[in-house]
Design a protein around this motif. Sequence first.
Motif, PDB file in Angstrom:
ATOM      1  N   PHE A   1      14.523  50.090  28.140  1.00  0.00           N
ATOM      2  CA  PHE A   1      15.100  48.875  27.556  1.00  0.00           C
ATOM      3  C   PHE A   1      16.154  49.232  26.514  1.00  0.00           C
ATOM      4  N   ILE A   2      15.831  50.193  25.662  1.00  0.00           N
ATOM      5  CA  ILE A   2      16.762  50.609  24.611  1.00  0.00           C
ATOM      6  C   ILE A   2      18.023  51.225  25.207  1.00  0.00           C
ATOM      7  N   GLU A   3      17.875  51.941  26.333  1.00  0.00           N
ATOM      8  CA  GLU A   3      19.039  52.552  26.972  1.00  0.00           C
ATOM      9  C   GLU A   3      20.071  51.501  27.367  1.00  0.00           C
ATOM     10  N   LEU A   4      19.619  50.439  28.060  1.00  0.00           N
ATOM     11  CA  LEU A   4      20.558  49.394  28.458  1.00  0.00           C
ATOM     12  C   LEU A   4      21.056  48.628  27.241  1.00  0.00           C
ATOM     13  N   GLN A   5      20.183  48.388  26.298  1.00  0.00           N
ATOM     14  CA  GLN A   5      20.569  47.695  25.066  1.00  0.00           C
ATOM     15  C   GLN A   5      21.673  48.461  24.334  1.00  0.00           C
ATOM     16  N   THR A   6      21.556  49.772  24.303  1.00  0.00           N
ATOM     17  CA  THR A   6      22.555  50.609  23.634  1.00  0.00           C
ATOM     18  C   THR A   6      23.884  50.579  24.377  1.00  0.00           C
ATOM     19  N   MET A   7      23.837  50.621  25.710  1.00  0.00           N
ATOM     20  CA  MET A   7      25.058  50.541  26.499  1.00  0.00           C
ATOM     21  C   MET A   7      25.806  49.240  26.218  1.00  0.00           C
ATOM     22  N   LEU A   8      25.070  48.139  26.127  1.00  0.00           N
ATOM     23  CA  LEU A   8      25.704  46.849  25.864  1.00  0.00           C
ATOM     24  C   LEU A   8      26.249  46.779  24.446  1.00  0.00           C
ATOM     25  N   ALA A   9      25.471  47.293  23.490  1.00  0.00           N
ATOM     26  CA  ALA A   9      25.925  47.266  22.097  1.00  0.00           C
ATOM     27  C   ALA A   9      27.146  48.149  21.892  1.00  0.00           C
ATOM     28  N   SER A  10      27.264  49.214  22.714  1.00  0.00           N
ATOM     29  CA  SER A  10      28.401  50.133  22.607  1.00  0.00           C
ATOM     30  C   SER A  10      29.596  49.682  23.453  1.00  0.00           C
ATOM     31  N   SER A  11      29.456  48.515  24.108  1.00  0.00           N
ATOM     32  CA  SER A  11      30.534  47.946  24.934  1.00  0.00           C
ATOM     33  C   SER A  11      31.010  48.914  26.012  1.00  0.00           C
ATOM     34  N   VAL A  12      30.057  49.566  26.668  1.00  0.00           N
ATOM     35  CA  VAL A  12      30.399  50.456  27.780  1.00  0.00           C
ATOM     36  C   VAL A  12      31.046  49.621  28.894  1.00  0.00           C
ATOM     37  N   GLU A  13      32.215  50.036  29.361  1.00  0.00           N
ATOM     38  CA  GLU A  13      32.967  49.266  30.347  1.00  0.00           C
ATOM     39  C   GLU A  13      32.833  49.810  31.771  1.00  0.00           C
TER      40      GLU A  13
END
Length: 348
Positions: A172-184
């Motif tokens: 969960f944290i992995e995807l949350q971090t990707m979204l918070a980091s604005s991975v495109e």
Amino acid sequence: MSEAEAIASSAIQLAEAISNLSDSEIPTALPPAVVNALLKAILPPLYTREQSVYEYLLMNRKRMWLAAVIRHLITLNCSVKCKIEGGECFLSPSHVQWFQDGIVFLQGKERFTGLIERYLDGKIEVAAAARTMRGRESMGVDDFMFIDIKEAKKQIEAEHVPNSVEGLELVFIELQTMLASSVEDEAKYQEFFTRNGWFFGLQFTRIDSHKAFNDENIPDFTGIRQPRGNRDIIEIKPPCLPLFTKNGNFRKEFHEAWNQCERYLTFADKETDYLRREKHLVFENPHCYLIAGQHFDDPQAKKIRDKEHMNPRITMMTYDEIMRLGRHTIDILKDLLAKTTSKPSQEG
């Protein structure tokens, strides 16, 4: 005898009469409308904006106290404390009862909390969301998939789901971090869901990546749906994909993604026999989930819902909805990790 004393005496007689009713007679004797009228009589909704809310509470302090006592007594007396593998829990009633021959209830570490479960035909099943809540919509039976706990445990093993609470939370944290980091990069999200197909929910027994229909139609994922084994289609776009113009209209990128989903569905409908025979892919009236975008406002969300009504076989989910669905799935998996299929023993 005063009127209040007469009501108290009548209430005791009513309690004795209710206790003598059979289970099937209860809904007739005390339908929800009657109970609702009784509660409104105890605490009438008299508050208006013209008066101070605190004065309203003070003027109705005895009624407020009685309403709170009723709620407290229901909480204490209407849950069953039991033991299962993993510790003690409470089984509490649920106000949604969709099945004539089964019972829907809540199971949690506290009273009137936890997962929605069902006991039907001698089996305990857990409710997995078939879709996510949108705004103030109310949920119905069609919004849930009830999954046999035995089958769900098999799925956990087959899909390589993390077998610890810490492992689930790290996903969960992995995807949350990707979204918070604005991975495109769309490929990074595809890679994440390839490793964690269970994040889409337990209604799918397996998620497969890039199963080609032909050279032109290669959806990101297809999911095998319980219980018949038919497949649905899942198409991934990045959360940063621009979907709306400044005027609130759909952009070209949205139409391209939507048209891609329609093309997949059309091919699956027309080439059902070919896909089954040559590709070993079973489709029967498939659904397509389009995952894209993030943080839509109410007018944008309504525009998407209107678009869905034009083609009910396509559901668009934002990454906010995927995160909520993932959290719900993790909560179920945490419970399953600690649960056995043996019947809980009643303690009181």
